[in-house]
Design an enzyme around this catalytic site. Sequence first.
Site, PDB file in Angstrom:
ATOM      1  N   GLY A  58       4.628   7.288  -0.937  1.00 21.75           N
ATOM      2  CA  GLY A  58       5.297   6.895  -2.138  1.00 21.75           C
ATOM      3  C   GLY A  58       7.063   6.482  -0.731  1.00 21.75           C
ATOM      4  O   GLY A  58       8.226   6.787  -1.716  1.00 21.75           O
ATOM      5  N   ASN A  59       6.759   7.952   0.408  1.00 19.12           N
ATOM      6  CA  ASN A  59       7.517   7.459   1.132  1.00 19.12           C
ATOM      7  C   ASN A  59       8.904   6.648   1.149  1.00 19.12           C
ATOM      8  O   ASN A  59       9.747   6.651   1.478  1.00 19.12           O
ATOM      9  CB  ASN A  59       7.719   8.633   2.001  1.00 19.12           C
ATOM     10  CG  ASN A  59       7.502  10.102   1.708  1.00 19.12           C
ATOM     11  OD1 ASN A  59       8.415  10.840   1.315  1.00 19.12           O
ATOM     12  ND2 ASN A  59       6.815  10.918   2.814  1.00 19.12           N
ATOM     13  N   CYS A  74       0.014   4.345  11.931  1.00 14.23           N
ATOM     14  CA  CYS A  74       0.559   4.869  12.129  1.00 14.23           C
ATOM     15  C   CYS A  74      -1.063   5.080  13.070  1.00 14.23           C
ATOM     16  O   CYS A  74      -1.913   6.480  13.626  1.00 14.23           O
ATOM     17  CB  CYS A  74       0.501   6.414  11.541  1.00 14.23           C
ATOM     18  SG  CYS A  74      -0.221   6.898  10.289  1.00 14.23           S
ATOM     19  N   ALA A  95       1.540   4.343  -1.762  1.00 15.48           N
ATOM     20  CA  ALA A  95       1.243   5.982  -1.744  1.00 15.48           C
ATOM     21  C   ALA A  95       1.267   6.625  -0.743  1.00 15.48           C
ATOM     22  O   ALA A  95       0.683   6.224   0.253  1.00 15.48           O
ATOM     23  CB  ALA A  95      -0.085   5.549  -3.510  1.00 15.48           C
ATOM     24  N   ARG A 151      -3.340   9.275  -5.995  1.00 15.96           N
ATOM     25  CA  ARG A 151      -2.275   9.570  -4.583  1.00 15.96           C
ATOM     26  C   ARG A 151      -0.820   8.408  -5.505  1.00 15.96           C
ATOM     27  O   ARG A 151       0.206   9.167  -5.303  1.00 15.96           O
ATOM     28  CB  ARG A 151      -2.729   8.574  -3.905  1.00 15.96           C
ATOM     29  CG  ARG A 151      -3.605   9.136  -2.932  1.00 15.96           C
ATOM     30  CD  ARG A 151      -3.630   8.620  -1.429  1.00 15.96           C
ATOM     31  NE  ARG A 151      -2.885   7.561  -0.154  1.00 15.96           N
ATOM     32  CZ  ARG A 151      -2.751   8.710   0.412  1.00 15.96           C
ATOM     33  NH1 ARG A 151      -3.389   9.905   1.262  1.00 15.96           N
ATOM     34  NH2 ARG A 151      -1.618   8.202   1.761  1.00 15.96           N
ATOM     35  N   CYS A 180       1.029  -0.925   0.261  1.00 19.38           N
ATOM     36  CA  CYS A 180       0.126  -0.032   0.023  1.00 19.38           C
ATOM     37  C   CYS A 180       1.319   1.403   0.223  1.00 19.38           C
ATOM     38  O   CYS A 180       1.930   1.787   0.958  1.00 19.38           O
ATOM     39  CB  CYS A 180      -0.807  -0.094   1.197  1.00 19.38           C
ATOM     40  SG  CYS A 180      -2.143  -1.512   1.169  1.00 19.38           S
ATOM     41  N   ASP A 182      -0.897   0.325  -5.392  1.00 14.99           N
ATOM     42  CA  ASP A 182      -2.049   1.171  -4.224  1.00 14.99           C
ATOM     43  C   ASP A 182      -2.905   1.128  -5.723  1.00 14.99           C
ATOM     44  O   ASP A 182      -3.432   1.470  -6.550  1.00 14.99           O
ATOM     45  CB  ASP A 182      -0.876   2.415  -4.267  1.00 14.99           C
ATOM     46  CG  ASP A 182      -1.846   3.163  -2.716  1.00 14.99           C
ATOM     47  OD1 ASP A 182      -1.345   3.322  -2.163  1.00 14.99           O
ATOM     48  OD2 ASP A 182      -3.669   3.874  -3.183  1.00 14.99           O
TER      49      ASP A 182
END
Length: 308
Positions: free
Chosen positions: A113-114, A234, A111, A138, A109, A133
């Site tokens: 994309g960091n 998160c 995007a 995104r 998953c 994604d």
Amino acid sequence: SAQQTPGDQLPRYVRMNTLKTSVEDAVDYLKRDGFSYLGQALKLDNLTLKNKDFVMDLHLPELLVFSPKTEFHDHFLYKAGHIILQDKASCLPAYLLDPPPGSHVIDACAAPGNKTSHLAAIMKNRGRLFAFDLDGKRLATMSTLLLRAGVTCHQLANQDFLKVDTNGPQYKDVEYILLDPSCSGSGMVCLRDDSAAHPEEEKARLASLASFQLKCLNHSLRFPRLKRLVYSTCSIHSQENEEVIAACLQQNPNFRYLLCKCTSFLDSCQNNVPFHMLSQCHPHSICLFFSALFTFYLHFSFNLCVFD
Ligand code: SAM
């Protein structure tokens, strides 16, 4: 004056993109640009920074730490893709997955994309990085970001990860999976809102997210050559973290696991516990790190699970 939020007091983390620069060159550039470098942080106190002071992170050498709200969006190093504005907690999943150069990796998953660009940096752009994604918009943003970051080993797909054929010939050598599925975001300081306005709606939303997260986790485990998986959210809700992992283990009893629970990031950080414990992970073990206090020090709370 505008109201202060807890996020306003958190240090600003910046990841050096080693595909485009070295930490040394970036530090030199920043010094010439008026910042003052205080060396590597040795304890948490060293992260309380003022004005243009900056330090190297305690754990991740590619991460530099600046005073709260230091602005980089117009900075040359950001525009040129030499630095990525990425919080520490968001750097841990790729760091822990640690796919070697040349390996085949899935970012399920992905995007915006960091974490994908971080994975590519760890892989030195060698190997294959499949990124999925569901959200086309995104994904378009992500494409721009990866281009700027100099990532070349990736293959983007606007695809539902749950529909990816785990036995597809192109995935036969996939050994590493990063799974960072949609979550409530309750661990993000800027989004934190303890007043549950609609408790019933919130309950249903969490149940639906948890069910999706478990499906993604179970699907990931079906890739035939999987060696290591990192699960991250998160969220600070156990429903999206421990409970997803527990259900997954129940459904996949062949995975042994090691549970590491850090209740105080302050303590664990000072004693280097999370990183120390990682080195004790045995094959076929799972590490679960959990810390609510983490939220306070880092922008995200993170919950992380390593299947190895
Ligand atoms: N890993 C990303 C990063 O570090 O930049 C953040 C990922 S974000 C938490 C979750 C992503 O999952 C969203 O971009 C969302 O569009 C995507 N998503 C949701 N359902 C999906 C599915 N079934 N298959 C693939 N991607 C999905």
